[in-house]
Scaffold this motif. Structure first.
Motif, PDB file in Angstrom:
ATOM      1  N   GLN A 166     -25.058  39.588 -20.482  1.00 52.78           N
ATOM      2  CA  GLN A 166     -25.040  40.566 -21.576  1.00 52.78           C
ATOM      3  C   GLN A 166     -23.870  41.528 -21.391  1.00 52.78           C
ATOM      4  O   GLN A 166     -23.105  41.782 -22.319  1.00 52.78           O
ATOM      5  CB  GLN A 166     -26.353  41.342 -21.637  1.00 52.78           C
ATOM      6  N   SER A 167     -23.727  42.061 -20.196  1.00 53.55           N
ATOM      7  CA  SER A 167     -22.640  42.997 -19.903  1.00 53.55           C
ATOM      8  C   SER A 167     -21.278  42.346 -20.147  1.00 53.55           C
ATOM      9  O   SER A 167     -20.392  42.937 -20.772  1.00 53.55           O
ATOM     10  CB  SER A 167     -22.750  43.487 -18.461  1.00 53.55           C
ATOM     11  N   ASP A 170     -28.025  34.935 -14.955  1.00 55.44           N
ATOM     12  CA  ASP A 170     -28.422  36.337 -14.884  1.00 55.44           C
ATOM     13  C   ASP A 170     -28.169  36.945 -16.256  1.00 55.44           C
ATOM     14  O   ASP A 170     -27.024  37.260 -16.607  1.00 55.44           O
ATOM     15  CB  ASP A 170     -27.604  37.046 -13.806  1.00 55.44           C
ATOM     16  N   ILE A 171     -29.211  37.123 -17.041  1.00 52.99           N
ATOM     17  CA  ILE A 171     -29.045  37.556 -18.429  1.00 52.99           C
ATOM     18  C   ILE A 171     -28.413  38.942 -18.534  1.00 52.99           C
ATOM     19  O   ILE A 171     -27.619  39.193 -19.441  1.00 52.99           O
ATOM     20  CB  ILE A 171     -30.372  37.468 -19.212  1.00 52.99           C
ATOM     21  N   GLN A 172     -28.710  39.834 -17.597  1.00 54.56           N
ATOM     22  CA  GLN A 172     -28.119  41.173 -17.650  1.00 54.56           C
ATOM     23  C   GLN A 172     -26.614  41.122 -17.375  1.00 54.56           C
ATOM     24  O   GLN A 172     -25.837  41.791 -18.049  1.00 54.56           O
ATOM     25  CB  GLN A 172     -28.847  42.109 -16.703  1.00 54.56           C
ATOM     26  N   ALA A 173     -26.207  40.303 -16.410  1.00 54.44           N
ATOM     27  CA  ALA A 173     -24.779  40.160 -16.118  1.00 54.44           C
ATOM     28  C   ALA A 173     -24.063  39.514 -17.304  1.00 54.44           C
ATOM     29  O   ALA A 173     -22.959  39.936 -17.676  1.00 54.44           O
ATOM     30  CB  ALA A 173     -24.578  39.329 -14.853  1.00 54.44           C
ATOM     31  N   GLU A 232     -20.675  41.891 -23.888  1.00 59.20           N
ATOM     32  CA  GLU A 232     -20.467  43.186 -24.533  1.00 59.20           C
ATOM     33  C   GLU A 232     -19.043  43.686 -24.296  1.00 59.20           C
ATOM     34  O   GLU A 232     -18.439  44.298 -25.172  1.00 59.20           O
ATOM     35  CB  GLU A 232     -21.511  44.199 -24.065  1.00 59.20           C
ATOM     36  N   ILE A 246     -34.878  40.978 -23.974  1.00 61.50           N
ATOM     37  CA  ILE A 246     -34.384  40.817 -22.605  1.00 61.50           C
ATOM     38  C   ILE A 246     -35.530  40.652 -21.609  1.00 61.50           C
ATOM     39  O   ILE A 246     -35.388  39.965 -20.606  1.00 61.50           O
ATOM     40  CB  ILE A 246     -33.416  41.944 -22.196  1.00 61.50           C
ATOM     41  N   GLN A 289     -32.024  32.687 -20.239  1.00 63.41           N
ATOM     42  CA  GLN A 289     -32.154  32.504 -18.795  1.00 63.41           C
ATOM     43  C   GLN A 289     -33.396  31.686 -18.495  1.00 63.41           C
ATOM     44  O   GLN A 289     -34.523  32.092 -18.805  1.00 63.41           O
ATOM     45  CB  GLN A 289     -32.232  33.861 -18.094  1.00 63.41           C
ATOM     46  N   LYS A 348     -36.148  37.245 -21.353  1.00 64.57           N
ATOM     47  CA  LYS A 348     -34.928  36.605 -20.859  1.00 64.57           C
ATOM     48  C   LYS A 348     -34.197  35.792 -21.927  1.00 64.57           C
ATOM     49  O   LYS A 348     -33.693  34.711 -21.653  1.00 64.57           O
ATOM     50  CB  LYS A 348     -35.214  35.789 -19.601  1.00 64.57           C
TER      51      LYS A 348
END
Length: 123
Positions: free
Chosen positions: A19-20, A14-17, A23, A34, A52, A37
């Protein structure tokens, strides 16, 4: 032999998870897209690529000709010379760069434990 910028390319679910998470460790987005992905994150001279669905395993990556800021280096070892050196020393290639070409190219090797190493020259 100058290998250029080093990064770790991570296969993420999960690229958003991811990334978070990175960070929160102090990394910031340095490049990528993003929507496609993939992201490149940086914290000082540490570089992590998040990908991803693009490959199966994590990959160590070297970018001959680039600094850690993705700036062109004046002096570097061409990827084809690196490949010739490795082959002359008995390192097997999973993929090869065309040694009759110039400019951008890549090849992949694997270390004794099965870790893939990508050499990716962009110029």
């Amino acid at each position: 032999m100058k290998l250029g910028a080093f990064s770790v390319s991570l296969n993420v679910k999960d690229i958003q998870a991811s990334q978070s998470f990175y960070e929160h460790l102090g990394f910031h987005v340095f490049g990528g897209d993003i929507a496609q992905k993939w992201l490149i994150l940086k914290n000082e001279n540490c570089i992590i690529g998040l990908f991803q669905g693009m490959f199966e395993k994590n990959i160590l990556t070297f970018n001959p000709g680039w600094s850690e800021d993705a700036e062109n280096l004046d002096a570097f070892t061409d990827i084809r010379d690196i490949q010739k050196h490795l082959k002359a020393n008995g390192i097997g290639m999973l993929t090869e760069a065309d040694e009759a070409t110039e400019g951008p190219a890549h090849f992949v090797i694997e270390d004794p434990d099965g870790n893939r190493i990508l050499f990716d020259q962009h110029r």
